[in-house]
Motif scaffolding. Structure first.
Motif, PDB file in Angstrom:
ATOM      1  N   LEU A 108      85.061  53.678  22.115  1.00 21.26           N
ATOM      2  CA  LEU A 108      85.507  52.296  21.994  1.00 21.26           C
ATOM      3  C   LEU A 108      86.955  52.318  21.551  1.00 21.26           C
ATOM      4  O   LEU A 108      87.277  52.850  20.484  1.00 21.26           O
ATOM      5  CB  LEU A 108      84.642  51.548  20.980  1.00 21.26           C
ATOM      6  N   CYS A 109      87.832  51.755  22.382  1.00 19.05           N
ATOM      7  CA  CYS A 109      89.274  51.810  22.107  1.00 19.05           C
ATOM      8  C   CYS A 109      89.832  50.407  21.908  1.00 19.05           C
ATOM      9  O   CYS A 109      89.566  49.506  22.711  1.00 19.05           O
ATOM     10  CB  CYS A 109      90.016  52.481  23.250  1.00 19.05           C
ATOM     11  N   ASN A 114      95.574  53.497  24.594  1.00 24.83           N
ATOM     12  CA  ASN A 114      94.313  54.095  25.025  1.00 24.83           C
ATOM     13  C   ASN A 114      93.616  53.221  26.059  1.00 24.83           C
ATOM     14  O   ASN A 114      92.995  53.729  27.002  1.00 24.83           O
ATOM     15  CB  ASN A 114      93.400  54.332  23.827  1.00 24.83           C
ATOM     16  N   ILE A 115      93.715  51.914  25.889  1.00 25.47           N
ATOM     17  CA  ILE A 115      93.159  50.998  26.898  1.00 25.47           C
ATOM     18  C   ILE A 115      93.887  51.196  28.223  1.00 25.47           C
ATOM     19  O   ILE A 115      93.258  51.251  29.293  1.00 25.47           O
ATOM     20  CB  ILE A 115      93.271  49.538  26.420  1.00 25.47           C
ATOM     21  N   ARG A 116      95.190  51.336  28.167  1.00 26.75           N
ATOM     22  CA  ARG A 116      95.977  51.555  29.390  1.00 26.75           C
ATOM     23  C   ARG A 116      95.571  52.863  30.055  1.00 26.75           C
ATOM     24  O   ARG A 116      95.423  52.938  31.285  1.00 26.75           O
ATOM     25  CB  ARG A 116      97.470  51.575  29.047  1.00 26.75           C
ATOM     26  N   TYR A 117      95.383  53.900  29.254  1.00 26.61           N
ATOM     27  CA  TYR A 117      95.011  55.190  29.819  1.00 26.61           C
ATOM     28  C   TYR A 117      93.650  55.110  30.492  1.00 26.61           C
ATOM     29  O   TYR A 117      93.458  55.625  31.602  1.00 26.61           O
ATOM     30  CB  TYR A 117      94.989  56.256  28.725  1.00 26.61           C
ATOM     31  N   ALA A 118      92.698  54.467  29.854  1.00 22.58           N
ATOM     32  CA  ALA A 118      91.331  54.423  30.367  1.00 22.58           C
ATOM     33  C   ALA A 118      91.188  53.524  31.582  1.00 22.58           C
ATOM     34  O   ALA A 118      90.334  53.777  32.444  1.00 22.58           O
ATOM     35  CB  ALA A 118      90.375  53.952  29.270  1.00 22.58           C
ATOM     36  N   THR A 119      92.009  52.485  31.676  1.00 18.31           N
ATOM     37  CA  THR A 119      91.804  51.458  32.713  1.00 18.31           C
ATOM     38  C   THR A 119      93.015  51.198  33.579  1.00 18.31           C
ATOM     39  O   THR A 119      92.889  50.609  34.651  1.00 18.31           O
ATOM     40  CB  THR A 119      91.413  50.130  32.058  1.00 18.31           C
ATOM     41  N   ASP A 120      94.206  51.587  33.134  1.00 18.03           N
ATOM     42  CA  ASP A 120      95.490  51.201  33.720  1.00 18.03           C
ATOM     43  C   ASP A 120      95.681  49.689  33.657  1.00 18.03           C
ATOM     44  O   ASP A 120      96.421  49.112  34.437  1.00 18.03           O
ATOM     45  CB  ASP A 120      95.663  51.703  35.155  1.00 18.03           C
ATOM     46  N   ARG A 134      92.057  43.088  22.390  1.00 22.17           N
ATOM     47  CA  ARG A 134      91.521  43.726  23.582  1.00 22.17           C
ATOM     48  C   ARG A 134      90.781  44.998  23.169  1.00 22.17           C
ATOM     49  O   ARG A 134      91.118  45.623  22.168  1.00 22.17           O
ATOM     50  CB  ARG A 134      92.619  44.110  24.583  1.00 22.17           C
ATOM     51  N   ALA A 135      89.811  45.379  23.954  1.00 14.52           N
ATOM     52  CA  ALA A 135      89.072  46.620  23.694  1.00 14.52           C
ATOM     53  C   ALA A 135      88.496  47.121  25.008  1.00 14.52           C
ATOM     54  O   ALA A 135      88.344  46.362  25.977  1.00 14.52           O
ATOM     55  CB  ALA A 135      87.961  46.400  22.676  1.00 14.52           C
ATOM     56  N   VAL A 136      88.172  48.399  25.036  1.00 14.34           N
ATOM     57  CA  VAL A 136      87.506  48.983  26.200  1.00 14.34           C
ATOM     58  C   VAL A 136      86.424  49.937  25.710  1.00 14.34           C
ATOM     59  O   VAL A 136      86.609  50.627  24.699  1.00 14.34           O
ATOM     60  CB  VAL A 136      88.492  49.706  27.137  1.00 14.34           C
ATOM     61  N   PHE A 137      85.298  49.912  26.381  1.00 15.79           N
ATOM     62  CA  PHE A 137      84.216  50.870  26.143  1.00 15.79           C
ATOM     63  C   PHE A 137      84.068  51.719  27.386  1.00 15.79           C
ATOM     64  O   PHE A 137      83.961  51.199  28.507  1.00 15.79           O
ATOM     65  CB  PHE A 137      82.899  50.134  25.850  1.00 15.79           C
ATOM     66  N   VAL A 138      84.070  53.037  27.188  1.00 15.64           N
ATOM     67  CA  VAL A 138      83.820  53.985  28.273  1.00 15.64           C
ATOM     68  C   VAL A 138      82.615  54.816  27.880  1.00 15.64           C
ATOM     69  O   VAL A 138      82.610  55.460  26.826  1.00 15.64           O
ATOM     70  CB  VAL A 138      85.034  54.898  28.533  1.00 15.64           C
ATOM     71  N   SER A 139      81.581  54.800  28.708  1.00 11.79           N
ATOM     72  CA  SER A 139      80.389  55.587  28.432  1.00 11.79           C
ATOM     73  C   SER A 139      80.574  57.014  28.920  1.00 11.79           C
ATOM     74  O   SER A 139      81.493  57.316  29.692  1.00 11.79           O
ATOM     75  CB  SER A 139      79.165  54.963  29.110  1.00 11.79           C
ATOM     76  N   ALA A 140      79.687  57.877  28.504  1.00 11.68           N
ATOM     77  CA  ALA A 140      79.767  59.294  28.881  1.00 11.68           C
ATOM     78  C   ALA A 140      79.474  59.518  30.353  1.00 11.68           C
ATOM     79  O   ALA A 140      79.681  60.633  30.856  1.00 11.68           O
ATOM     80  CB  ALA A 140      78.822  60.132  28.029  1.00 11.68           C
ATOM     81  N   ASP A 141      78.979  58.496  31.070  1.00 13.23           N
ATOM     82  CA  ASP A 141      78.843  58.631  32.522  1.00 13.23           C
ATOM     83  C   ASP A 141      79.883  57.796  33.258  1.00 13.23           C
ATOM     84  O   ASP A 141      79.771  57.569  34.452  1.00 13.23           O
ATOM     85  CB  ASP A 141      77.425  58.278  32.987  1.00 13.23           C
ATOM     86  N   GLY A 142      80.916  57.341  32.531  1.00 21.40           N
ATOM     87  CA  GLY A 142      82.065  56.718  33.173  1.00 21.40           C
ATOM     88  C   GLY A 142      81.956  55.236  33.421  1.00 21.40           C
ATOM     89  O   GLY A 142      82.754  54.684  34.189  1.00 21.40           O
ATOM     90  N   HIS A 143      81.001  54.558  32.788  1.00 18.70           N
ATOM     91  CA  HIS A 143      80.923  53.098  32.919  1.00 18.70           C
ATOM     92  C   HIS A 143      81.983  52.474  32.018  1.00 18.70           C
ATOM     93  O   HIS A 143      82.095  52.825  30.839  1.00 18.70           O
ATOM     94  CB  HIS A 143      79.529  52.606  32.530  1.00 18.70           C
ATOM     95  N   VAL A 144      82.742  51.519  32.536  1.00 21.91           N
ATOM     96  CA  VAL A 144      83.889  50.958  31.827  1.00 21.91           C
ATOM     97  C   VAL A 144      83.699  49.452  31.656  1.00 21.91           C
ATOM     98  O   VAL A 144      83.508  48.724  32.636  1.00 21.91           O
ATOM     99  CB  VAL A 144      85.201  51.241  32.583  1.00 21.91           C
ATOM    100  N   ILE A 145      83.801  48.997  30.413  1.00 21.70           N
ATOM    101  CA  ILE A 145      83.761  47.570  30.105  1.00 21.70           C
ATOM    102  C   ILE A 145      85.026  47.213  29.342  1.00 21.70           C
ATOM    103  O   ILE A 145      85.366  47.858  28.344  1.00 21.70           O
ATOM    104  CB  ILE A 145      82.516  47.205  29.275  1.00 21.70           C
ATOM    105  N   LEU A 146      85.731  46.205  29.819  1.00 22.77           N
ATOM    106  CA  LEU A 146      86.976  45.759  29.205  1.00 22.77           C
ATOM    107  C   LEU A 146      86.773  44.387  28.578  1.00 22.77           C
ATOM    108  O   LEU A 146      86.258  43.480  29.218  1.00 22.77           O
ATOM    109  CB  LEU A 146      88.090  45.685  30.258  1.00 22.77           C
ATOM    110  N   TRP A 147      87.156  44.251  27.322  1.00 19.97           N
ATOM    111  CA  TRP A 147      87.252  42.948  26.668  1.00 19.97           C
ATOM    112  C   TRP A 147      88.712  42.527  26.689  1.00 19.97           C
ATOM    113  O   TRP A 147      89.583  43.258  26.220  1.00 19.97           O
ATOM    114  CB  TRP A 147      86.786  43.020  25.221  1.00 19.97           C
TER     115      TRP A 147
END
Length: 475
Positions: A108-109, A114-120, A134-147
């Motif tokens: 959780l970033c 870090n949000i930019r790196y994970a999502t651009d 703002r926040a981003v969650f990245v799961s260990a199987d690569g699922h990405v959720i952006l707030w």
């Protein structure tokens, strides 16, 4: 990875996620009532014109990026822009690799870099740095959720690796939450708890980079084991793929064009702030984004270092020292330093001596760089500053560079922290090698810095900006 097509890579559709989870025997994912499901760019648009980096050639789009001027200059310099789709996938894969290596269910970033790196994904980066919304969650199987902020989901809909965008909820700092911050943090932590149960089962290990106190307490209350997310993200970001390196080359080239315009305008009578403003203007004109500092000083303001540009007017015979710290196109940092002599005369022997020592110190430390050398060895084997300059040494001897200053910090022997950085250089790391030379109470000082790439065989200097021939003796 998946073959190209309608479900390329981690395609951001609920249809794909439901199918994958069903195959894995998991229950169907819950979709928040305030979620916006993000779909990849319509594959029927394959005939549309593209820019050299693969983005759509349409300047009405919401996506920020380099300008036509930047692309023209890079082409003239023989530079290859990054392939944005590939760069984004590579970054996400590196995060997933780090998560699996540490057995974390996700990260959780809140840090905008870090949000930019994970999502651009980018949204008012400087404002977000002190208004954590703002926040981003990245799961260990690569699922990405952006707030994101309410009303800002359109800024990231073009990004195919974001599976879901949620508006609001990640901001529970006092300015927006007031005295209800704890309640709002509890609501957000509840969303995270649901995601961990959805993706992790019994695994409750979540990496978090930085969070409000109320948010940390709320995660603790849900029994979530909070782990070091900044360490994870810094290690993910440390190795650059070919597209990140190409993006960095482009950003440095843009910065060097801006610095050349500064050099052309340097003349007696110009104010430090006037000269510094050119770096901002030329960076923005080419699609650059912002600048970390305002480190440009002249004459007696060059010593001690780390003073920032002010109204002082530069005089004939002054040294002018600066550190670019430019976040250029693609959000990539171009970070190098130069010291110039102002005027047509000859620099003093002392000015040339300071520059010579700074240059030799920096280049000797660059010569040490190669894959496999440990960070500790770099400190131990580094070029030793003459005693008169030790007291005012720069804060680090070298540091990583990417979206901004990054891990690692290579410290001078006097500042070494045993056990802090027990790692080695690897191909694909990018570093900035620093040098500041100025005596305590001295009239002036010299700041130099180069940006380099660790290769399979050694090191490549990415910086092409010339040094002042009047100070190097080449004039």
């Amino acid at each position: 990875m998946f073959a190209d097509g309608d479900l390329t890579g981690r395609t951001a559709t609920v249809l794909y996620d439901v199918g994958r989870l069903r195959q894995a025997g998991n229950r169907s994912p819950k979709v928040s009532s305030f979620s916006i499901l993000n779909r990849k760019i319509d594959p029927t648009r394959r005939g549309i014109a593209l820019k050299p980096d693969g983005s759509i050639d349409d300047n009405d789009r919401v996506e920020i990026g380099p300008t036509d001027l930047a692309f023209a200059e890079w082409s003239a310099l023989g530079l290859t822009p990054p392939n944005l789709d590939r760069m984004r996938r590579t970054r996400l894969d590196r995060i997933v690799q780090q998560l699996r290596q540490r057995d974390y269910i996700g990260v959780l970033c809140f840090d905008p870099l870090n949000i930019r790196y994970a999502t651009d994904s980018s949204n008012m980066q400087i404002w977000i740095m002190h208004n954590t919304s703002r926040a981003v969650f990245v799961s260990a199987d690569g699922h990405v959720i952006l707030w994101d902020l309410r009303g800002c989901s359109q800024l990231s809909r073009h990004l195919p690796l974001i599976n879901e965008i949620r508006e609001g909820g990640a901001g529970f700092y006092y300015f927006v939450a007031g005295d209800e911050g704890e309640a709002m943090a509890k609501d957000f932590a509840g969303q995270i708890d649901e995601l961990l149960r959805r993706f992790g089962g019994e695994n409750r290990r979540l990496a978090v980079d930085k969070i409000e106190i109320s948010g940390l307490r709320a995660l603790d209350a849900f029994g979530i084991e909070v782990c070091n997310g900044m360490q994870l993200m810094e290690h993910a970001r440390a190795l650059k793929g070919i597209d990140e390196i190409n993006a960095m080359r482009c950003s440095i080239a843009t910065c060097e064009v801006a610095v050349a315009k500064m050099r052309d305008r340097l003349q007696p009578g110009i104010a430090e702030t006037e000269l510094w403003s050119l770096l901002h203007a030329e960076n923005i004109a080419r699609g650059g984004e912002w600048i970390e500092t305002r480190l440009l000083t002249s004459g007696p303001r060059t010593n001690p270092w780390l003073q920032e540009a002010g109204p002082r007017r530069i005089n004939t015979g002054d040294l002018v020292a600066f550190d670019t710290d430019v976040v250029g196109p693609y959000g990539m940092c171009a970070d190098f330093s130069r010291t110039w002599y102002c005027g047509d005369g000859r620099p003093s022997d002392e000015q040339r001596r300071l520059h010579t020592i700074a240059y030799e110190h920096m280049m000797a430390n660059i010569a040490m760089l190669k894959p496999g050398i440990s960070f500790t060895e770099l400190t131990e084997r580094s070029h030793r500053l003459p005693a008169e300059f030790v007291a005012q040494r720069y804060g680090v001897m070298m540091h990583g560079i990417g979206l901004c200053d990054e891990y690692p910090a290579i410290l001078y022997p006097e500042d070494f922290i045993p056990g802090a950085f027990d790692y080695v250089l690897e191909p694909g790391m990018t570093l900035c090698v620093e040098s500041y030379i100025g005596t305590v109470g001295g009239h002036e000082g010299v700041k130099l810095e180069e940006q380099v790439l660790i290769t399979e065989n050694g090191v490549e200097n990415l910086t092409k900006c010339p040094f002042d021939p009047a100070l190097t003796g080449a004039a």
